[in-house]
Design a protein around this motif. Structure first.
Motif, PDB file in Angstrom:
ATOM      1  N   ASN A  65      -5.578   4.828  -1.827  1.00  0.00           N
ATOM      2  CA  ASN A  65      -6.717   5.002  -0.930  1.00  0.00           C
ATOM      3  C   ASN A  65      -6.274   5.963   0.167  1.00  0.00           C
ATOM      4  OD1 ASN A  65      -9.234   4.736   0.173  1.00  0.00           O
ATOM      5  ND2 ASN A  65      -8.921   2.691   0.995  1.00  0.00           N
ATOM      6  N   THR A  96      -7.802   4.297  -8.044  1.00  0.00           N
ATOM      7  CA  THR A  96      -8.279   4.813  -6.764  1.00  0.00           C
ATOM      8  C   THR A  96      -9.271   3.838  -6.149  1.00  0.00           C
ATOM      9  OG1 THR A  96     -10.196   6.062  -7.577  1.00  0.00           O
ATOM     10  CG2 THR A  96      -8.044   7.133  -7.708  1.00  0.00           C
ATOM     11  N   GLU A  97      -9.250   3.764  -4.814  1.00  0.00           N
ATOM     12  CA  GLU A  97     -10.179   2.905  -4.084  1.00  0.00           C
ATOM     13  C   GLU A  97     -11.267   3.777  -3.450  1.00  0.00           C
ATOM     14  OE1 GLU A  97      -8.181   0.066  -1.613  1.00  0.00           O
ATOM     15  OE2 GLU A  97      -6.923  -0.653  -3.245  1.00  0.00           O
ATOM     16  N   ASP A  98     -11.403   3.766  -2.120  1.00  0.00           N
ATOM     17  CA  ASP A  98     -12.461   4.560  -1.483  1.00  0.00           C
ATOM     18  C   ASP A  98     -12.340   6.036  -1.841  1.00  0.00           C
ATOM     19  OD1 ASP A  98     -13.752   2.678   0.873  1.00  0.00           O
ATOM     20  OD2 ASP A  98     -11.664   2.212   0.456  1.00  0.00           O
ATOM     21  N   ILE A  99     -11.103   6.552  -1.727  1.00  0.00           N
ATOM     22  CA  ILE A  99     -10.925   7.991  -1.949  1.00  0.00           C
ATOM     23  C   ILE A  99      -9.491   8.312  -2.363  1.00  0.00           C
ATOM     24  CG2 ILE A  99     -10.365   8.485   0.484  1.00  0.00           C
ATOM     25  CD1 ILE A  99     -12.110  11.082   0.081  1.00  0.00           C
ATOM     26  N   ALA A 116     -10.537   5.343 -11.711  1.00  0.00           N
ATOM     27  CA  ALA A 116     -11.213   5.314 -10.420  1.00  0.00           C
ATOM     28  C   ALA A 116     -12.184   4.144 -10.345  1.00  0.00           C
ATOM     29  CB  ALA A 116     -11.966   6.617 -10.183  1.00  0.00           C
ATOM     30  N   HIS A 117     -12.279   3.557  -9.173  1.00  0.00           N
ATOM     31  CA  HIS A 117     -13.312   2.543  -8.931  1.00  0.00           C
ATOM     32  C   HIS A 117     -14.678   3.229  -9.061  1.00  0.00           C
ATOM     33  CE1 HIS A 117     -15.919  -0.185  -6.646  1.00  0.00           C
ATOM     34  NE2 HIS A 117     -15.037  -1.129  -6.950  1.00  0.00           N
ATOM     35  N   SER A 120     -15.577   5.270  -6.049  1.00  0.00           N
ATOM     36  CA  SER A 120     -14.545   6.159  -5.496  1.00  0.00           C
ATOM     37  C   SER A 120     -15.027   7.603  -5.376  1.00  0.00           C
ATOM     38  CB  SER A 120     -13.303   6.158  -6.391  1.00  0.00           C
ATOM     39  OG  SER A 120     -12.556   4.990  -6.271  1.00  0.00           O
ATOM     40  N   VAL A 122     -13.097  11.328  -5.652  1.00  0.00           N
ATOM     41  CA  VAL A 122     -11.832  11.822  -6.203  1.00  0.00           C
ATOM     42  C   VAL A 122     -11.841  13.347  -6.208  1.00  0.00           C
ATOM     43  CG1 VAL A 122     -10.279  11.791  -8.208  1.00  0.00           C
ATOM     44  CG2 VAL A 122     -11.706   9.799  -7.727  1.00  0.00           C
ATOM     45  N   SER A 209     -16.723   9.090  -9.249  1.00  0.00           N
ATOM     46  CA  SER A 209     -15.860   8.747 -10.367  1.00  0.00           C
ATOM     47  C   SER A 209     -16.442   9.218 -11.701  1.00  0.00           C
ATOM     48  CB  SER A 209     -15.611   7.237 -10.400  1.00  0.00           C
ATOM     49  OG  SER A 209     -16.831   6.523 -10.402  1.00  0.00           O
TER      50      SER A 209
END
Length: 286
Positions: A65, A96-99, A116-117, A120, A122, A209
């Protein structure tokens, strides 16, 4: 490694399902002491090493993140993870979380697979330089800028003097070289998995994502815990490699968080670092 942590890991080693080390990689990537508000190799090295020494280790999962930051520190962290993965033959999966932008995405390149979530952001594969120009302000208030150098370009991109074309051209040359280094890393690590045009992949944009998946920048979309248990079984143990708390983190996590008394304990440098970290996040609205 702390004795209690060793004992805890030993207690897990008898589980036939095995263990997965969860390595949090959260925050802006900044050199030196600024790692207290983010990441650099010095601040992360012990955690990275601990992740690869978990008993009965099936995989290392990077929980990323990060809005990015220093390209050098990003590359050093990436290289350290790659070296340990090769040495131990342990697979690495990045989640990956938020970014995971810019340097955050560069760290994700150390993984064999990037997931990626669904929410997210990316990408941001590029290089940026930002600053301010104050020469007009000085002129308005009748302030004279005095600067003396040995070496005609020592005052390169000085914010209190008018921008020079030669300085901008030199800066763009530096950015071009760094950008090529980043591009080469992405091509080397992602290879034929990249599906989008180079113009789009290396535009500096961030994507959702789903769009990142279409471009081949990531390999899948999903939740870390769900995917790990689907692949390694419901009984697999997720061992979180917790980072040590900083003085600021300990105090702001307490009952008197945010009080004037707490803030008075911090140096001006620490507070400025916290502001800088906040600016890294706010660029993405986070």
């Amino acid at each position: 490694m702390f004795p209690r942590f060793k004992a805890f890991l030993r207690s897990l080693s008898g589980d036939k399902a095995g263990n997965i080390a969860i390595l949090p990689m959260h925050g802006p990537i900044m050199a030196g002491k600024r790692g207290r508000q983010g990441m650099n190799l010095e601040s992360m090295e012990r955690q990275i090493a601990r992740a690869f020494t978990v008993p009965d280790l099936k995989a290392v999962a990077l929980s990323i993140n990060s809005p990015g930051g220093s390209p050098v520190q990003s590359a050093m962290i990436m290289d350290r993870i790659l070296d340990l993965a090769k040495l131990t033959s342990v697979p690495v999966i990045a989640f990956t979380e938020d970014i995971a932008a810019s340097g955050g995405y560069m760290i994700a390149l150390s993984a064999d697979e990037i997931i990626a979530h669904p929410a997210s952001l990316v990408g941001s594969i590029g290089v940026i330089y930002s600053g301010f120009g104050f020469s007009g302000v000085l002129k308005k208030y009748g302030v004279e800028r005095r600067i003396h150098t040995a070496g005609k370009s020592k005052a390169f991109m000085d914010p209190f003097t008018a921008e020079k074309k030669a300085d901008v051209d030199h800066l763009k040359g530096l950015q071009t070289e760094l950008f090529k280094y980043f591009q080469d890393l992405v091509i080397e690590r992602r290879g034929k998995r990249l599906k989008g045009s180079k113009t789009k992949v290396f535009s500096g944009l961030v994507w959702t994502s789903e769009e990142a998946l279409k471009l081949g920048v990531i390999d899948g979309v999903g939740d870390m815990s769900t995917i790990l248990k689907e692949r390694f079984g419901e009984k697999v143990r997720l061992v979180r490699i917790a980072p040590p708390k900083s003085l600021m983190g300990n105090l702001l996590g307490g009952s008197s968080a945010g009080s004037t008394e707490d803030l008075s304990l911090f140096s001006a440098d620490e507070l400025l670092n916290a502001v800088e970290a906040r600016l890294h996040w706010s660029r993405w609205g986070l």
